[in-house]
Design an enzyme around this catalytic site. Sequence first.
Site, mmCIF file in Angstrom:
data_model
loop_
_atom_site.group_PDB
_atom_site.id
_atom_site.type_symbol
_atom_site.label_atom_id
_atom_site.label_comp_id
_atom_site.label_asym_id
_atom_site.label_seq_id
_atom_site.Cartn_x
_atom_site.Cartn_y
_atom_site.Cartn_z
ATOM 1 C CE LYS A 54 3.885 -2.893 -3.923
ATOM 2 N NZ LYS A 54 5.139 -1.633 -3.688
ATOM 3 C CD GLN A 98 8.476 -0.725 -4.426
ATOM 4 O OE1 GLN A 98 7.321 -0.845 -4.916
ATOM 5 N NE2 GLN A 98 8.644 -1.081 -3.321
ATOM 6 C CG ASP A 121 1.898 3.602 -1.927
ATOM 7 O OD1 ASP A 121 1.527 2.529 -1.439
ATOM 8 O OD2 ASP A 121 3.105 3.414 -2.095
#
Length: 285
Positions: A54, A98, A121
């Site tokens: 990422k 995460q 997200d």
Amino acid sequence: MSPARLIDGKQIAADVRSEIKRDAAVLIARGVRPSLVVVLVGDDPASHVYVRNKDKAAVEAGFAVRTVQLSATTTQRDLERVVGELNEDRSVHGILVQMPLPQGLDARAIIDAIDPDKDVDGLTPTNVAALALGRAGHRPCTPAGCLVLLDRHDIALEGRDVVVLGRSMLVGKPFLLLALERNATVTIAHSKTRDLAAVVARADIVVAAVGRAGLVRGAWIKPGAAVLDVGINRLENGRIQGDVDFESARERAGWITPVPGGVGPMTIAMLLSNTLASAARAAGG
Ligand code: NAP
């Protein structure tokens, strides 16, 4: 029947990322650099690899990106405080915590603590509700990426039978809503579904997000159907396999994503897309 055409997620993700880079450059010229912060708790090796990928993609797109690395013994309160500070920091446009978190931490409560505008997200209750209501908001990255794969190949959803395997909040349920928004007729299957083969056989578009290597057999696929394989299953020999038995499915499908190189690369591209949108909003346009 000739074998299915491949949906090259790696190429499409690269195209999307270069479009994002171009749009980011416009924002940067106006003095706003899209900024993503990844919060990583503990030392799960797979998570470290995901975060590195990422980070690399964000840097390539011209974003500012940083990782807040916290120890595996971080408390719920400390993690919520870190998220709270990032919520307040006006220079931060996207926050990603995460997953998975170490045992003992309440992942749902942490997600709930993220400012929905920075929830790139698309997993906070506000963004989940926005999707269900058809309002603007960040869409979850993996299902949004599936939609882009279909769009870039002009595979229409309207009026088509879509079967989604898996009902997680991360993939299955949001894809159901995204496909419904596009006027598909959607069925969602899960571990209690009876006769999965018969359910899959009526699909014009199959999205498999289960986490079981090779579960979907080629013989189940309607000839000409589009098959998107979200599954990432690590085999004992170290190889990655999807939820679809690729070799048999490609003989019947019209379109199919490989694993790896299909849906996977789209997830990061959509994360950047959400962060860019958040930065553009913060910049006032
Ligand atoms: P998850 O939360 O574990 O959900 C799995 C779903 O599959 C559940 O709804 C479960 O049903 C259903 N299921 C399990 N066994 C089944 C069976 N035999 N037949 C039909 N349905 C069955 O998983 P997830 O987070 O959605 O992830 C799914 C897969 O996608 C995993 O392999 C994951 O690694 C991968 N993934 C990939 C990406 C990417 O970037 N490409 C992103 C996210 C996830 P119940 O609800 O009844 O238990």
